[in-house]
Design a protein around this motif. Structure first.
Motif, mmCIF file in Angstrom:
data_model
loop_
_atom_site.group_PDB
_atom_site.id
_atom_site.type_symbol
_atom_site.label_atom_id
_atom_site.label_comp_id
_atom_site.label_asym_id
_atom_site.label_seq_id
_atom_site.Cartn_x
_atom_site.Cartn_y
_atom_site.Cartn_z
ATOM 1 N N LEU A 87 -5.848 1.052 57.242
ATOM 2 C CA LEU A 87 -5.457 2.253 57.398
ATOM 3 C C LEU A 87 -3.750 3.031 57.677
ATOM 4 N N ILE A 97 -9.576 1.107 55.023
ATOM 5 C CA ILE A 97 -10.412 2.548 54.688
ATOM 6 C C ILE A 97 -11.032 1.760 53.441
ATOM 7 N N ARG A 152 -5.867 7.592 48.771
ATOM 8 C CA ARG A 152 -6.502 7.624 50.421
ATOM 9 C C ARG A 152 -6.800 8.770 50.384
ATOM 10 N N GLY A 153 -7.301 9.795 50.602
ATOM 11 C CA GLY A 153 -7.720 11.530 51.487
ATOM 12 C C GLY A 153 -7.408 11.926 49.968
ATOM 13 N N GLU A 158 -11.940 7.970 51.554
ATOM 14 C CA GLU A 158 -12.037 8.982 52.630
ATOM 15 C C GLU A 158 -11.007 10.184 52.472
ATOM 16 N N GLU A 202 -10.302 15.328 60.192
ATOM 17 C CA GLU A 202 -10.084 13.913 59.573
ATOM 18 C C GLU A 202 -9.318 13.079 60.522
ATOM 19 N N LEU A 205 -6.574 10.282 60.067
ATOM 20 C CA LEU A 205 -6.614 9.692 58.506
ATOM 21 C C LEU A 205 -4.726 10.460 58.071
#
Length: 515
Positions: A87, A97, A152-153, A158, A202, A205
């Motif tokens: 992360l 993650i 990521r995101g 995630e 979130e 994150l």
């Protein structure tokens, strides 16, 4: 609201047209230095620190790909897997993650390695885009495993969601070029509410989805997939990601293609101004193609937008076409010259009082389906870009910018000018940098493909990226064309040069022009 000041995935143009683990081969020697350092928590920005074996020794469980909310399941040739990444890259032994990957293995026997794709955004999904884009990359798929991922995101990695569908649709009534104190208040209130929604949903994150974080993820993927070098195809925002990767890991650069190149030296205001110029340039070229003068055609569109701002047009399904949606609908077809006739039809309908066609274009761009469900790409886009962008213009500073923006583009300037303050207004996480560091001394040659008519990433950014990568690293290839991106857009000259570089390591002459 849709922000255009960042860079949209190449799949945007495709969707509109569709509707109306081994080492490399001997070819690796052609890319230069084969020395490949281990993945680490730092590149040239700081001391290297080896990653824990729990990350570097992962064995990915490749299996069939499932359908997602945004796309059907791809064919049997596609495999999907999940990779663990930290992360927080400052604490590689801490919480992890999941990153969702997709690949199609090389079809031929003379395999080079993996070729990673990022399609832009930020916020573009590799899982949904890669199977479609593979039709453009059929030659590359003979010798490369074609690999992409949801950064990521994003999406299955995630992915973030900051507000619900009803809230998104309600926000379409917010005036993105406020003319009164009440409209201005509503504009900035909506911006702040969006950030609060992201924070509530979130939390932690939001501080760990930067471009730098994703570049470090890329090098972990490279190592886990067994590639001594990173071979990469970045499009639009993906060119910034590729430049940041080259800066962090110059010795791990193999063959990198950057197509539709972002200007790495521009800050948030600079990008907005660049893009106002790029979209106006594309609009001018479109207007000339219809037999109109650029000034006369622009004036007519400005007048149309003013009328819509005062009184939205009726559209299908008892919805209305607002000025915000009209601007989005006009921008949508400018991503591809093949879509210009669609814009002609939509503008004609709007002049006659029917906003349905422009609304359909806006919905397509905003990833809204017929049932009223919205995708989350714009949420990821905003969370990533606001973490990247350190610059936060005030309302007063933005007001002073507006005349300059309107001069650059009477159509798109006002919206992009206000956007400089509104996009990350009252954002709960501070931005990281004014502009990304992409210097990559010691890297193998990186091929940059610039399109002179590109609306979203204006051509001038290609030279700026070449200069900042460093002497002997950035190699420019120019296409005198229209639309967002060059590879696979109809130029045999561009496609041949890119394929020769990726498949045989042949670096074209710097400054080569394809017309």
């Amino acid at each position: 609201m849709t922000r255009f000041v960042r860079w949209t995935a190449v799949a945007a143009a495709a969707a509109l047209l569709a509707t109306g683990c081994s080492g490399g081969s001997s070819d690796e020697a052609e890319t230069g230095d084969r020395t490949s350092g281990p993945s680490s928590t730092a590149g040239s920005d700081g001391p290297a620190a080896p990653l824990p074996s729990s990350l570097t020794s992962q064995k990915l469980d490749w299996g069939g790909c499932k359908a997602t909310a945004d796309s059907p399941a791809p064919g049997d040739e596609w495999q999907c897997a999940t990779l663990k990444a930290p992360l927080d890259w400052a604490e590689p032994d801490g919480r992890t993650i999941d990153l969702a990957l997709i690949r199609a293995k090389a079809k031929g026997d003379d395999r080079i390695g993996s070729l990673f794709f990022n399609f832009g955004g930020p916020g573009g999904s590799g899982l949904s885009t890669m199977p479609w884009y593979a039709t453009n990359a059929s030659e590359l798929g003979e010798r490369y495993d074609l690999v992409s991922w949801d950064p990521r995101g994003v999406g299955a990695s995630e992915g973030v969601r900051c507000r619900g569908d009803e809230e998104i649709q309600a926000a379409e009534s917010v005036d993105i070029t406020p003319d009164t104190p009440a409209e201005e208040t509503a504009y900035f209130r909506d911006a702040a509410d969006f950030g609060k929604g992201c924070e509530k949903s979130e939390g932690t994150l939001m501080a760990h989805v930067s471009t730098t974080d994703t570049a470090r993820d890329m090098d972990l993927m490279r190592q886990v997939l067994g590639d001594p070098k990173m071979h990469y195809f970045g499009i639009s925002y993906g060119t910034e990601l590729g430049g940041v990767y080259a800066h962090l890991f110059p010795k791990n650069v193999g063959r990198l293609i950057l197509d539709a190149v972002v200007d790495p030296g521009a800050d948030a205001v600079g990008h907005a101004e660049n893009q106002a110029r790029g979209f106006q340039r594309a609009l001018n070229n479109y207007l000339k193609s219809t037999g109109q003068g650029a000034e006369e055609g622009t004036r007519k569109i400005v007048d149309l937008l003013r009328r819509i701002d005062a009184k939205p047009l009726p559209a299908a399904s008892d919805r209305e076409l607002t000025e915000s949606l009209a601007l989005t609908g006009i921008i949508r077809p400018l991503y591809s010259e093949a879509s210009w006739p669609t814009l002609t039809s939509a503008l004609k309908a709007a002049e006659q009082g029917d906003g349905s066609e422009l609304l359909a274009l806006a919905d397509d761009y905003n990833d809204r389906d017929a049932s009223g469900r919205y995708g989350t790409g714009t949420h990821s886009h905003r969370v990533i870009s606001c973490l990247d962008d350190k610059q936060r213009p005030t309302v007063g500073e933005t007001r002073k910018l507006l005349p300059r923006f309107e001069k650059v583009s009477p159509v798109f300037g006002p919206m992009l000018g206000w956007d400089t303050a509104g996009w990350c207004h009252d954002w709960p996480v501070p931005g990281q940098y004014d502009s990304p560091e992409v210097s990559a001394a010691g890297a193998a040659p990186i091929l940059l493909v610039g399109n002179t008519g590109d609306p979203a990433t204006p051509y001038e950014g290609t030279r700026r990226m070449a200069d900042e990568l460093g002497k002997g690293v950035g190699v420019m290839l120019t296409w005198k064309g229209e639309g967002h991106g060059a590879y696979g857009s109809g130029s045999d000259c561009v496609d041949s040069a890119v394929n020769a570089y990726l498949l045989r390591g042949t670096v074209p002459k710097d400054g080569q022009v394809c017309s």
